[in-house]
Design a protein around this motif. Structure first.
Motif, mmCIF file in Angstrom:
data_model
loop_
_atom_site.group_PDB
_atom_site.id
_atom_site.type_symbol
_atom_site.label_atom_id
_atom_site.label_comp_id
_atom_site.label_asym_id
_atom_site.label_seq_id
_atom_site.Cartn_x
_atom_site.Cartn_y
_atom_site.Cartn_z
ATOM 1 N N GLU A 1 0.867 -1.063 0.126
ATOM 2 C CA GLU A 1 -0.024 0.115 0.092
ATOM 3 C C GLU A 1 0.860 1.298 -0.037
ATOM 4 O OE1 GLU A 1 -2.553 -0.254 3.311
ATOM 5 O OE2 GLU A 1 -3.497 -2.019 2.621
ATOM 6 N N THR A 2 1.968 1.162 0.784
ATOM 7 C CA THR A 2 2.777 2.477 0.622
ATOM 8 C C THR A 2 3.373 2.668 -0.588
ATOM 9 O OG1 THR A 2 3.849 1.633 2.984
ATOM 10 C CG2 THR A 2 5.021 3.218 1.682
ATOM 11 N N VAL A 3 3.636 1.967 -1.473
ATOM 12 C CA VAL A 3 4.048 2.420 -2.741
ATOM 13 C C VAL A 3 2.879 2.162 -3.993
ATOM 14 C CG1 VAL A 3 6.308 1.791 -2.328
ATOM 15 C CG2 VAL A 3 4.924 0.073 -3.268
ATOM 16 N N LEU A 4 1.852 1.774 -3.404
ATOM 17 C CA LEU A 4 0.813 1.276 -4.808
ATOM 18 C C LEU A 4 0.451 2.506 -5.580
ATOM 19 C CD1 LEU A 4 -0.762 -0.902 -5.901
ATOM 20 C CD2 LEU A 4 -2.708 -0.526 -4.280
ATOM 21 N N ALA A 5 0.195 3.459 -4.993
ATOM 22 C CA ALA A 5 -0.334 4.647 -5.792
ATOM 23 C C ALA A 5 0.870 5.269 -6.767
ATOM 24 C CB ALA A 5 -0.787 5.943 -4.936
ATOM 25 N N LEU A 6 2.029 5.178 -6.197
ATOM 26 C CA LEU A 6 3.159 5.704 -7.115
ATOM 27 C C LEU A 6 3.454 4.376 -8.458
ATOM 28 C CD1 LEU A 6 5.099 7.718 -7.600
ATOM 29 C CD2 LEU A 6 6.705 6.634 -5.729
ATOM 30 N N PHE A 7 3.219 3.359 -7.809
ATOM 31 C CA PHE A 7 3.468 2.215 -8.967
ATOM 32 C C PHE A 7 2.195 2.206 -9.778
ATOM 33 C CE2 PHE A 7 2.065 -2.279 -10.002
ATOM 34 C CZ PHE A 7 3.346 -2.606 -10.331
ATOM 35 N N ALA A 8 1.352 2.355 -9.522
ATOM 36 C CA ALA A 8 0.201 2.573 -10.481
ATOM 37 C C ALA A 8 0.434 3.711 -11.566
ATOM 38 C CB ALA A 8 -1.213 2.694 -9.757
ATOM 39 N N PHE B 1 6.177 -1.500 10.180
ATOM 40 C CA PHE B 1 7.405 -2.070 9.768
ATOM 41 C C PHE B 1 7.058 -2.251 8.356
ATOM 42 C CE2 PHE B 1 7.437 -3.643 14.107
ATOM 43 C CZ PHE B 1 8.931 -3.251 14.512
ATOM 44 N N GLY B 2 5.942 -2.634 7.902
ATOM 45 C CA GLY B 2 5.480 -2.771 6.465
ATOM 46 C C GLY B 2 5.869 -1.309 5.727
ATOM 47 N N ALA B 3 5.332 -0.264 6.307
ATOM 48 C CA ALA B 3 5.410 0.995 5.732
ATOM 49 C C ALA B 3 6.965 1.533 5.650
ATOM 50 C CB ALA B 3 4.755 2.031 6.566
ATOM 51 N N VAL B 4 7.599 1.146 6.531
ATOM 52 C CA VAL B 4 9.214 1.218 6.426
ATOM 53 C C VAL B 4 9.993 0.543 5.408
ATOM 54 C CG1 VAL B 4 11.410 1.371 7.516
ATOM 55 C CG2 VAL B 4 9.374 2.030 8.789
ATOM 56 N N LEU B 5 9.636 -0.715 5.535
ATOM 57 C CA LEU B 5 9.894 -1.801 4.678
ATOM 58 C C LEU B 5 9.571 -1.443 3.120
ATOM 59 C CD1 LEU B 5 11.301 -4.523 4.098
ATOM 60 C CD2 LEU B 5 9.319 -5.572 4.269
ATOM 61 N N GLY B 6 8.470 -1.262 2.762
ATOM 62 C CA GLY B 6 7.969 -0.666 1.676
ATOM 63 C C GLY B 6 8.751 0.564 0.877
ATOM 64 N N GLY B 7 8.830 1.577 1.697
ATOM 65 C CA GLY B 7 9.505 2.704 1.308
ATOM 66 C C GLY B 7 10.921 2.710 0.853
ATOM 67 N N TRP B 8 11.500 1.904 1.969
ATOM 68 C CA TRP B 8 12.968 1.858 1.807
ATOM 69 C C TRP B 8 13.364 0.831 0.775
ATOM 70 C CZ3 TRP B 8 15.918 -3.154 2.331
ATOM 71 C CH2 TRP B 8 17.299 -2.739 2.289
ATOM 72 N N LEU B 9 12.539 -0.128 0.285
ATOM 73 C CA LEU B 9 12.831 -0.896 -1.087
ATOM 74 C C LEU B 9 12.672 -0.311 -2.140
ATOM 75 C CD1 LEU B 9 11.260 -4.538 0.372
ATOM 76 C CD2 LEU B 9 13.664 -3.988 -0.105
ATOM 77 N N ALA B 10 11.775 0.545 -2.064
ATOM 78 C CA ALA B 10 11.320 1.294 -3.103
ATOM 79 C C ALA B 10 12.424 2.395 -3.673
ATOM 80 C CB ALA B 10 10.022 2.151 -3.203
ATOM 81 N N THR B 11 12.818 3.116 -2.445
ATOM 82 C CA THR B 11 14.001 4.025 -2.747
ATOM 83 C C THR B 11 15.137 3.207 -2.895
ATOM 84 O OG1 THR B 11 12.794 5.191 -0.971
ATOM 85 C CG2 THR B 11 15.113 5.847 -1.170
ATOM 86 N N THR B 12 15.763 2.266 -2.316
ATOM 87 C CA THR B 12 16.828 1.715 -2.462
ATOM 88 C C THR B 12 16.995 0.838 -3.972
ATOM 89 O OG1 THR B 12 17.187 1.234 -0.117
ATOM 90 C CG2 THR B 12 18.664 -0.006 -1.537
ATOM 91 N N TYR B 13 15.913 0.286 -4.437
ATOM 92 C CA TYR B 13 15.677 -0.543 -5.544
ATOM 93 C C TYR B 13 14.995 0.297 -6.449
ATOM 94 C CZ TYR B 13 18.380 -3.808 -2.454
ATOM 95 O OH TYR B 13 19.393 -4.344 -1.447
ATOM 96 N N ASP B 14 13.654 -0.401 -6.588
ATOM 97 C CA ASP B 14 12.594 0.247 -7.442
ATOM 98 C C ASP B 14 11.338 -0.233 -7.158
ATOM 99 O OD1 ASP B 14 11.805 -2.378 -8.253
ATOM 100 O OD2 ASP B 14 13.500 -2.299 -9.938
ATOM 101 N N LEU B 15 10.317 0.375 -7.377
ATOM 102 C CA LEU B 15 8.995 0.280 -7.212
ATOM 103 C C LEU B 15 8.302 -1.183 -7.244
ATOM 104 C CD1 LEU B 15 7.294 3.449 -8.751
ATOM 105 C CD2 LEU B 15 7.777 2.989 -6.414
ATOM 106 N N ARG B 16 8.969 -1.990 -7.955
ATOM 107 C CA ARG B 16 8.320 -3.550 -8.014
ATOM 108 C C ARG B 16 9.044 -4.158 -7.095
ATOM 109 N NH1 ARG B 16 5.558 -4.494 -12.691
ATOM 110 N NH2 ARG B 16 6.008 -3.181 -14.633
ATOM 111 N N THR B 17 9.996 -3.943 -6.347
ATOM 112 C CA THR B 17 10.784 -4.593 -5.319
ATOM 113 C C THR B 17 9.823 -4.698 -4.125
ATOM 114 O OG1 THR B 17 12.924 -3.807 -6.001
ATOM 115 C CG2 THR B 17 12.825 -4.791 -3.878
ATOM 116 N N PRO B 18 9.224 -3.914 -3.727
ATOM 117 C CA PRO B 18 8.368 -4.046 -2.429
ATOM 118 C C PRO B 18 7.204 -5.012 -2.691
ATOM 119 C CG PRO B 18 8.876 -1.828 -2.681
ATOM 120 C CD PRO B 18 9.419 -2.359 -3.868
#
Length: 425
Positions: A244-251, A364-381
Motif C-alpha cells: 500500500e505504501t508504494v501502490l499509488a506511485l506504482f500505479a 514495519f511494512g510501511a518502512v520496509l516498502g518505502g526503503w525497498l522502493a527507494t533503494t531498488y525500484d517500485l516493483r521490489t516491495p
C-alpha cells in the motif's frame, strides 16, 4: 478424511439480524467518516506532518491499550459495552460536528476525534467478537456463515457506499458527514441495546487487570493454532502495508494510470473481498478450515507476485481482485475458528492480542516498502511482499492444519458440555 466443520441447515437466531443491521449501519457511517476526516483535515492545514498526525492518531489505541482493552471487555458485560461504545462515539461525533459548524476545527481536535473514535472501536469490536459466539452457541457452522455476512456487509458499506457518500456529504457542509456518522452510531446503539443478553463469563476478580491481560497474551503464544492464526495477519500486515505504501506511485509510474484508474484498482480489490467473504463457508466445507486458510494464504502471495509483474492496469486489477478474494475469505474463516475454540472468559483478551499484533506490524511494512522502493525500484516491495506471504504460508500451514483445527474444535466442544449429574449413592 477432510473434516466437515459446517452445516448448511444451521440458521442464526433472530437476534443476529439486528446485530448485522447495526454493524452494517455503523460501517456505512465509518465509511463516510473515513473519507471525510482526511478531507476535513485538508481544510484546516496543508502541513503533511499535521495530516499524518491525524491519520496516526486512529491507530494508537490498539497499540497502547490493545491487551488491556481486551482484559476489560472480559470483565465487563459485552452487550452493554457495545451499545455504550456506540453512544459515546455518537456523542463524540455530534460534538465534532458542532465544532465544524462553528468553524473551530483544528488538527489537534481532529486527531483527538480520530483517537477517541478508534478507542471506541477497540471496545466495540472486541466486545462484538466476544459476544457473537455466545449468541450463536459457539457453533462453527453458524460462526462462519455469520462472519461471512458481517464481513460482506462491512466491505460493501464502508468500502463502496461510505467513501463516496462522505465526499458528497462534505460538499453540503463540513458538519454534515460527521453528523451522519453520529446518527449511524445512535441507530446502531438502539439496535444493539435490543439484543438479548448472554451470560457473563466468570471473572477472576482477585487478579489484577495487568495480570489478566498477560494471561490472555500468553494463552495465544502457548497455543500453536491460535499463534498461527495471529501470525497470519501480523506478517500479512507487513506485506500488505509495504504494498500500500508504494501502490499509488506504482500505479502512476509503472502502470500509467491516474487518480480515477487508481480508484478502480481499489474497487477491484474490494470486489474481490466481497467474493471471498461470500465463498468462505463453501471453502471451509469443501477443504476443511485449516486447508482453506492455507490455500487463501497461497492465493494472496501469488496474487501479490502477479501484481508486481503486471504489465498493464488490467492484469494489476485482476491480481488485486484475486488478492482481495483471498483476504476476504481469510477474514471470515480465521475469526470464526478463533471464536469457536477460545474459552468465553478469554475471548476479549485473545481477540485484542491478535489484533494488536497485526496493528504493531503495520509500521514495519510501511518502512520496509518505502526503503525497498527507494533503494531498488517500485516493483521490489511488491515482489518482497509476495515472497513474505508465501513464506508465512509455509510456516503456518502445520500450525493451522485440518487435524489441529479438528482437535481444537473437539476439545472446545468437550469443555463446553455440562458435567453429568452425580450418581446417587
Amino acid at each position: 478424511m477432510i473434516p466437515k466443520l459446517t452445516d448448511d441447515t444451521a440458521k442464526p437466531p433472530t437476534g443476529f439480524g439486528r446485530l448485522w443491521t447495526a454493524q452494517t449501519v455503523s460501517s456505512l457511517g465509518d465509511g463516510v467518516t473515513h473519507a471525510a476526516l482526511p478531507l476535513l483535515a485538508l481544510t484546516v492545514t496543508r502541513n503533511p506532518m499535521a495530516l499524518a498526525a491525524v491519520t496516526a492518531a486512529g491507530t494508537l489505541p490498539w497499540l497502547l491499550f490493545g491487551t488491556l482493552g481486551g482484559a476489560l471487555v472480559d470483565r465487563w458485560d459485552r452487550h452493554r459495552t457495545m451499545w455504550v461504545a456506540d453512544v459515546a462515539r455518537a456523542a463524540l461525533l455530534a460534538m465534532a460536528a458542532a465544532a465544524a459548524a462553528l468553524d473551530v476545527l483544528s488538527t489537534g481536535l481532529l486527531a483527538a476525534v480520530a483517537f477517541l473514535l478508534a478507542l471506541g472501536g477497540l471496545f466495540f469490536d472486541t466486545a462484538a467478537t466476544a459476544y457473537l459466539p455466545d449468541l450463536l452457541g459457539r457453533d462453527p457452522a453458524l460462526l462462519q456463515r455469520a462472519n461471512s455476512r458481517l464481513r460482506g456487509a462491512q466491505t460493501a458499506a464502508s468500502g463502496f457506499a461510505g467513501p463516496p457518500a462522505g465526499s458528497a456529504l462534505l460538499a453540503l457542509g463540513r458538519a454534515v458527514p460527521l453528523l451522519t456518522d453520529a446518527v449511524s452510531f445512535a441507530l446502531s446503539a438502539l439496535l444493539v441495546r435490543s439484543l438479548p443478553t448472554v451470560p457473563r463469563p466468570a471473572a477472576a476478580a482477585s487478579e489484577s487487570l495487568l495480570r489478566q491481560a498477560r494471561a490472555g497474551a500468553s494463552y495465544v503464544f502457548r497455543d500453536r493454532l491460535l499463534l498461527g492464526l495471529a501470525l497470519r495477519p501480523a506478517v500479512g500486515n507487513i506485506a500488505f502495508v509495504a504494498v500500500e505504501t508504494v501502490l499509488a506511485l506504482f500505479a502512476h509510474e509503472r502502470l500509467g494510470i491516474g487518480a480515477f484508474g487508481f480508484g478502480l484498482l481499489l474497487t477491484a480489490e474490494a470486489t474481490g473481498g466481497l467474493l471471498g467473504a461470500g465463498i468462505a463457508s463453501f471453502l471451509g466445507r469443501r477443504l476443511g478450515t485449516g486447508t482453506a486458510l492455507t490455500c487463501t494464504a497461497m492465493v494472496e502471495g501469488v496474487a501479490v507476485l502477479g501484481l508486481a509483474a503486471a504489465p498493464n492496469p488490467y492484469v494489476a486489477g485482476l491480481a488485486l481482485a484475486v488478492c482481495g478474494a483471498g483476504m476476504g475469505a481469510t477474514m471470515v474463516l480465521a475469526p470464526s475458528l478463533r471464536q469457536a475454540v477460545v474459552p468465553a472468559h478469554l475471548m476479549g483478551r485473545v481477540t485484542s492480542t491478535s489484533r494488536m499484533l497485526a496493528m504493531c506490524a503495520a509500521p514495519f511494512g510501511a518502512v520496509l516498502g518505502g526503503w525497498l522502493a527507494t533503494t531498488y525500484d517500485l516493483r521490489t516491495p511488491l515482489y518482497t511482499a509476495g515472497g513474505l506471504l508465501l513464506a508465512m504460508t509455509a510456516v503456518t500451514a502445520t500450525m493451522t492444519s485440518n487435524r489441529r483445527v479438528e482437535t481444537a474444535l473437539r476439545d472446545a466442544a468437550s469443555a463446553s458440555e455440562p458435567a453429568p449429574p452425580p450418581v446417587p449413592a
